[in-house]
Design a protein around this motif. Structure first.
Motif, PDB file in Angstrom:
ATOM      1  N   VAL A  85       0.348  -0.869  -0.222  1.00  0.00           N
ATOM      2  CA  VAL A  85       0.296  -0.139  -0.030  1.00  0.00           C
ATOM      3  C   VAL A  85       0.920   1.547  -0.162  1.00  0.00           C
ATOM      4  O   VAL A  85       2.301   1.145   0.974  1.00  0.00           O
ATOM      5  N   PRO A  86       0.680   2.431  -0.747  1.00  0.00           N
ATOM      6  CA  PRO A  86       1.875   3.245  -0.706  1.00  0.00           C
ATOM      7  C   PRO A  86       1.565   3.838   0.211  1.00  0.00           C
ATOM      8  O   PRO A  86       0.619   4.268   1.575  1.00  0.00           O
ATOM      9  N   THR A  87       2.504   5.616  -0.084  1.00  0.00           N
ATOM     10  CA  THR A  87       3.387   5.423   1.475  1.00  0.00           C
ATOM     11  C   THR A  87       1.939   7.117   2.207  1.00  0.00           C
ATOM     12  O   THR A  87       1.838   6.929   2.971  1.00  0.00           O
ATOM     13  N   ALA A  88       1.561   6.877   0.716  1.00  0.00           N
ATOM     14  CA  ALA A  88       0.873   8.654   1.338  1.00  0.00           C
ATOM     15  C   ALA A  88      -0.689   8.198   1.908  1.00  0.00           C
ATOM     16  O   ALA A  88      -0.874   8.441   2.364  1.00  0.00           O
ATOM     17  N   LEU A  89      -0.604   6.878   1.682  1.00  0.00           N
ATOM     18  CA  LEU A  89      -2.334   6.411   1.901  1.00  0.00           C
ATOM     19  C   LEU A  89      -2.018   5.679   3.280  1.00  0.00           C
ATOM     20  O   LEU A  89      -2.980   5.392   4.269  1.00  0.00           O
ATOM     21  N   THR A  90      -0.444   4.937   3.491  1.00  0.00           N
ATOM     22  CA  THR A  90      -0.587   4.163   4.633  1.00  0.00           C
ATOM     23  C   THR A  90      -0.480   5.520   5.816  1.00  0.00           C
ATOM     24  O   THR A  90      -0.797   5.467   6.964  1.00  0.00           O
ATOM     25  N   ALA A 164      -5.071  11.301  -0.275  1.00  0.00           N
ATOM     26  CA  ALA A 164      -4.092  10.278  -0.845  1.00  0.00           C
ATOM     27  C   ALA A 164      -3.972  10.150  -2.028  1.00  0.00           C
ATOM     28  O   ALA A 164      -3.504   9.515  -3.147  1.00  0.00           O
ATOM     29  N   LEU A 165      -5.533   9.398  -1.927  1.00  0.00           N
ATOM     30  CA  LEU A 165      -5.671   9.044  -3.538  1.00  0.00           C
ATOM     31  C   LEU A 165      -5.659   9.459  -4.836  1.00  0.00           C
ATOM     32  O   LEU A 165      -5.652   8.952  -5.523  1.00  0.00           O
ATOM     33  N   ALA A 184     -12.776   8.518 -11.050  1.00  0.00           N
ATOM     34  CA  ALA A 184     -11.374   8.758 -10.856  1.00  0.00           C
ATOM     35  C   ALA A 184     -12.219   8.979  -9.462  1.00  0.00           C
ATOM     36  O   ALA A 184     -13.473   9.975  -8.933  1.00  0.00           O
ATOM     37  N   VAL A 185     -11.383   9.163  -8.050  1.00  0.00           N
ATOM     38  CA  VAL A 185     -11.541   9.421  -6.687  1.00  0.00           C
ATOM     39  C   VAL A 185     -12.469  10.527  -6.597  1.00  0.00           C
ATOM     40  O   VAL A 185     -13.136  10.802  -6.203  1.00  0.00           O
ATOM     41  N   LYS A 186     -11.300  11.577  -7.313  1.00  0.00           N
ATOM     42  CA  LYS A 186     -11.357  12.455  -7.215  1.00  0.00           C
ATOM     43  C   LYS A 186     -13.317  13.059  -7.707  1.00  0.00           C
ATOM     44  O   LYS A 186     -13.817  14.135  -7.647  1.00  0.00           O
ATOM     45  N   ASP A 187     -13.712  12.621  -8.946  1.00  0.00           N
ATOM     46  CA  ASP A 187     -15.138  12.670  -9.298  1.00  0.00           C
ATOM     47  C   ASP A 187     -16.026  11.729  -8.522  1.00  0.00           C
ATOM     48  O   ASP A 187     -17.538  11.735  -8.580  1.00  0.00           O
ATOM     49  N   LEU A 188     -15.417  11.533  -7.357  1.00  0.00           N
ATOM     50  CA  LEU A 188     -16.928  10.309  -6.145  1.00  0.00           C
ATOM     51  C   LEU A 188     -17.505  11.646  -5.642  1.00  0.00           C
ATOM     52  O   LEU A 188     -18.722  11.858  -5.322  1.00  0.00           O
ATOM     53  N   TYR A 189     -16.837  12.772  -5.680  1.00  0.00           N
ATOM     54  CA  TYR A 189     -16.836  14.196  -4.566  1.00  0.00           C
ATOM     55  C   TYR A 189     -17.872  15.353  -5.961  1.00  0.00           C
ATOM     56  O   TYR A 189     -16.922  15.452  -6.825  1.00  0.00           O
ATOM     57  N   ARG A 190     -18.870  15.958  -4.863  1.00  0.00           N
ATOM     58  CA  ARG A 190     -19.383  16.963  -5.548  1.00  0.00           C
ATOM     59  C   ARG A 190     -19.623  18.344  -4.738  1.00  0.00           C
ATOM     60  O   ARG A 190     -20.072  17.904  -2.878  1.00  0.00           O
ATOM     61  N   THR A 191     -20.261  19.494  -5.058  1.00  0.00           N
ATOM     62  CA  THR A 191     -20.546  19.943  -3.791  1.00  0.00           C
ATOM     63  C   THR A 191     -22.029  20.093  -3.996  1.00  0.00           C
ATOM     64  O   THR A 191     -22.724  20.677  -5.239  1.00  0.00           O
ATOM     65  N   PRO A 192     -22.479  20.047  -2.653  1.00  0.00           N
ATOM     66  CA  PRO A 192     -24.394  19.862  -3.641  1.00  0.00           C
ATOM     67  C   PRO A 192     -24.924  20.942  -3.301  1.00  0.00           C
ATOM     68  O   PRO A 192     -24.051  21.770  -2.894  1.00  0.00           O
ATOM     69  N   VAL A 211     -10.829   0.150  -4.177  1.00  0.00           N
ATOM     70  CA  VAL A 211     -10.745   1.121  -4.879  1.00  0.00           C
ATOM     71  C   VAL A 211      -9.533   0.858  -5.821  1.00  0.00           C
ATOM     72  O   VAL A 211      -8.660  -0.325  -5.339  1.00  0.00           O
ATOM     73  N   VAL A 212      -8.884   1.415  -6.587  1.00  0.00           N
ATOM     74  CA  VAL A 212      -7.694   0.804  -7.835  1.00  0.00           C
ATOM     75  C   VAL A 212      -6.991   1.518  -8.222  1.00  0.00           C
ATOM     76  O   VAL A 212      -6.714   2.604  -7.661  1.00  0.00           O
ATOM     77  N   VAL A 213      -5.693   1.458  -7.159  1.00  0.00           N
ATOM     78  CA  VAL A 213      -4.562   2.452  -7.100  1.00  0.00           C
ATOM     79  C   VAL A 213      -3.358   1.679  -7.640  1.00  0.00           C
ATOM     80  O   VAL A 213      -2.916   1.056  -7.937  1.00  0.00           O
ATOM     81  N   PRO A 214      -3.064   3.496  -8.826  1.00  0.00           N
ATOM     82  CA  PRO A 214      -1.941   2.418  -9.705  1.00  0.00           C
ATOM     83  C   PRO A 214      -0.469   1.972  -9.054  1.00  0.00           C
ATOM     84  O   PRO A 214      -0.297   3.143  -8.137  1.00  0.00           O
TER      85      PRO A 214
END
Ligand SMILES: Cc1cc2nc3c(=O)[nH]c(=O)nc-3n(C[C@H](O)[C@H](O)[C@H](O)COP(=O)(O)OP(=O)(O)OC[C@H]3O[C@@H](n4cnc5c(N)ncnc54)[C@H](O)[C@@H]3O)c2cc1C
Length: 323
Positions: A85-90, A164-165, A184-192, A211-214
């Motif tokens: 698991v990448p360091t940024a995530l841990t 991180a993701l 993309a994780v970025k596109d999971l979110y929106r401002t209502p 979750v798919v992490v390159p």
């Protein structure tokens, strides 16, 4: 106390999908329950049915081609224990300082946890409006957004994993009745824009499955700043991924956490082509926060975001000075 609700424990993903309602609020997905159950106890959400994902086979971490595929029900402890698991995530997972939360909380639940805004948590809704005015602006907003706060939404996205993701270029797999999609994780979110919308782009009857992490050769890191080293969300965090060849930066991405209604992706491309130093990291961080729009009580978060980004960059480059 809670309102009575139906509890479902499906044994497969297909079964779980059939149990989910098409309107937000009728049904809720239960993962580790560390956020959802407190929302239910406070009557902020009052589902008629809870659908537990514990037995639908979504836990585990496995390499797949050039990626690491993490099941949505993988716990924070399992992430921390896995060597790939990448360091940024841990580093983001390690920031959740409670053994109980790390043992029960899942990566899916972290990404989809609801905002900590005290107006929202006291039942005033995500946009916290009263008589057409923002309760946040009129009241205590020291922990609220300093970016992306021009509309009605002033809360901050609470996930430390999402930045991180995003910095790592990760995506999520989402399953609904009509099949699977990837975003993309970025596109999971929106401002209502309205009080009836949620802050996610998935529907109430869709499940984040993985979750798919390159797997990349970038150096990556997360740096969080809290009020104290205790059980609390950061005031600001930054996650970065930096590729360095022959001492020069060839690619850089970054995302700030806990400063905007969505994870706040920022442009650090001015670092490309140069050697990453304390001065260049501080300069790009200053450029980034120049766009901040703090409210009257939360200017400190702008400075904290700047420091978090500077230190995340230096940490990723192995140049962090620990005082
Ligand atoms: C005191 C405290 C401090 C904390 N500090 C931090 C911190 O510093 N950084 C940080 O990032 N987090 C922090 N957390 C949050 C913690 O990490 C989350 O509560 C936890 O990860 C949520 O996971 P869960 O499995 O328990 O989710 P649940 O509580 O079960 O679910 C959370 C939400 O996600 C939805 N959901 C869950 N899984 C899925 C799925 N697969 N598909 C679709 N929807 C889903 C649920 O319906 C619910 O709305 C903290 C929590 C506490 C209580």
């Amino acid at each position: 106390m809670m309102h009575a609700f139906e509890y479902a424990a499906p044994k497969s993903l297909d079964e779980a999908l059939k149990l989910l309602g098409s309107a937000w609020g009728d049904t809720e997905i239960l993962a580790g329950g560390t956020d959802l159950l407190s929302l239910m106890k406070d009557f902020v959400v009052q589902p008629k049915r809870l659908v537990n994902l514990a037995d639908v086979g979504l836990a585990g971490i496995a390499p797949e081609g050039d990626s690491l595929v993490i099941g949505a029900m993988t716990t924070l402890d399992a992430l921390l224990a896995h060597a790939s698991v990448p360091t940024a995530l841990t580093q983001a997972a390690a920031g959740v300082h409670s053994p109980q939360l790390r043992s029960m909380g899942t990566i899916g639940g972290d990404l989809l946890q609801r905002p900590r805004c005290w107006y929202f948590r006291r039942g005033h809704g995500l946009l916290a409006q009263k008589d057409g005015a923002s309760m946040v602006e009129a009241g205590d907003h020291r922990d609220h957004a300093v970016f992306g706060n021009g509309g009605a939404a002033k809360y901050v996205n609470p996930s430390s994993f999402a930045p991180a993701l995003i910095a790592l270029g990760a995506s999520v797999k989402v399953r609904g009745q009509n099949g699977e999609r990837s975003l993309a994780v970025k596109d999971l979110y929106r401002t209502p824009a309205s009080a009836t919308e949620r802050e996610f782009t998935i529907a109430s009857n869709e499940i984040v499955t993985h979750v798919v992490v390159p797997i990349s050769r970038s150096s990556n890191a997360t740096y969080e700043i809290r009020q104290r080293h205790g059980l609390d969300w950061p005031e600001a965090s930054a996650s970065v991924a930096v590729t360095v060849v022959d001492d020069k930066v060839t690619a850089a991405s970054a995302c700030l956490g806990h400063v905007a209604p969505v994870p706040w992706t920022v442009d650090v491309s001015s670092l490309v082509g140069s050697v990453l130093t304390a001065e260049s990291a501080a300069a790009v961080a200053a450029e980034v926060v120049a766009d901040a729009t703090p409210l009257t009580m939360n200017g400190h978060k702008v400075e904290l975001a700047k420091v978090a980004l500077t230190r995340a960059l230096l940490r990723a480059a192995g140049k962090e000075v620990v005082r």
